[in-house]
Scaffold this motif. Structure first.
Motif, mmCIF file in Angstrom:
data_model
loop_
_atom_site.group_PDB
_atom_site.id
_atom_site.type_symbol
_atom_site.label_atom_id
_atom_site.label_comp_id
_atom_site.label_asym_id
_atom_site.label_seq_id
_atom_site.Cartn_x
_atom_site.Cartn_y
_atom_site.Cartn_z
ATOM 1 N N PHE A 21 -7.332 -6.545 -40.095
ATOM 2 C CA PHE A 21 -8.701 -7.029 -40.265
ATOM 3 C C PHE A 21 -9.207 -7.696 -38.983
ATOM 4 N N ILE A 22 -8.424 -8.619 -38.438
ATOM 5 C CA ILE A 22 -8.839 -9.337 -37.229
ATOM 6 C C ILE A 22 -8.929 -8.384 -36.040
ATOM 7 N N ASN A 23 -7.933 -7.564 -35.864
ATOM 8 C CA ASN A 23 -7.948 -6.627 -34.730
ATOM 9 C C ASN A 23 -9.119 -5.643 -34.826
ATOM 10 N N GLY A 24 -9.393 -5.165 -36.026
ATOM 11 C CA GLY A 24 -10.517 -4.254 -36.197
ATOM 12 C C GLY A 24 -11.857 -4.938 -36.009
ATOM 13 N N SER A 25 -11.972 -6.177 -36.522
ATOM 14 C CA SER A 25 -13.235 -6.903 -36.449
ATOM 15 C C SER A 25 -13.535 -7.457 -35.072
ATOM 16 N N LEU A 26 -12.534 -7.983 -34.428
ATOM 17 C CA LEU A 26 -12.763 -8.693 -33.164
ATOM 18 C C LEU A 26 -12.415 -7.889 -31.924
ATOM 19 N N HIS A 28 -11.940 -4.324 -31.707
ATOM 20 C CA HIS A 28 -12.214 -2.885 -31.781
ATOM 21 C C HIS A 28 -10.947 -2.058 -32.007
ATOM 22 N N VAL A 49 -12.446 -16.073 -34.511
ATOM 23 C CA VAL A 49 -12.592 -15.982 -35.966
ATOM 24 C C VAL A 49 -13.653 -16.975 -36.436
ATOM 25 N N LEU A 52 -16.885 -15.400 -35.769
ATOM 26 C CA LEU A 52 -17.059 -14.229 -36.633
ATOM 27 C C LEU A 52 -17.501 -14.625 -38.038
ATOM 28 N N ILE A 53 -16.902 -15.669 -38.581
ATOM 29 C CA ILE A 53 -17.242 -16.088 -39.943
ATOM 30 C C ILE A 53 -18.351 -17.135 -39.949
#
Length: 141
Positions: A21-26, A28, A49, A52-53
């Motif tokens: 989740f983190i790798n995909g969200s932050l 790429h 994070v 992001l949130i």
């Protein structure tokens, strides 16, 4: 605030899922956060994070989450949950105040009486009750 939920901590115990989740969200999809580092996140990732949130106040509280050389994400997520619950309760109270004011005004009840009711039922001081009257009575109070 009630019983603590361990949903986020349970999720953090599935480090491969959270890392994805983190790798995909932050990042790429690049593997920057490794699953074995989940419970303790490095400060740069924690900062990202937080952005992001949309929780910039987490950055101010970062010191309270520090554990050794990392950030305890389980504690941070529990605090986030508590913040969300508190915000929801505050919104519900404000909605109740607004409805009470509008309903009493519709019934022709005097603003002094409405103010008394606000103070009684919502444990408000006079100044705060008057502020709500100004806000929801259309500037008549």
């Amino acid at each position: 605030m009630g019983q603590k939920s361990n949903v986020m901590c349970d999720y953090l115990e599935k480090p491969d899922k959270f890392a994805d989740f983190i790798n995909g969200s932050l990042y790429h999809g690049r593997e920057v956060l490794r699953p074995e580092r989940i419970r303790k996140m490095d400060e740069d990732t924690f900062d990202a994070v937080s952005v992001l949130i949309n929780k910039p106040d987490f950055l101010k509280r970062k010191g309270s989450y520090r554990e050794g050389d990392g950030i305890n994400m389980c504690k941070a997520m529990e605090d986030w949950r508590e913040d969300i619950l508190k915000e929801g309760i505050e919104q519900g109270i404000e909605q109740g105040i607004r409805i009470l004011i509008l309903d009493y005004m519709e019934e022709g009840i005097a603003e002094t009486r409405i103010k008394e009711k606000l103070q009684k039922h919502f444990s408000l001081d006079g100044e705060t009750a008057q502020g709500y009257l100004r806000k929801y009575a259309g500037g008549n109070a």
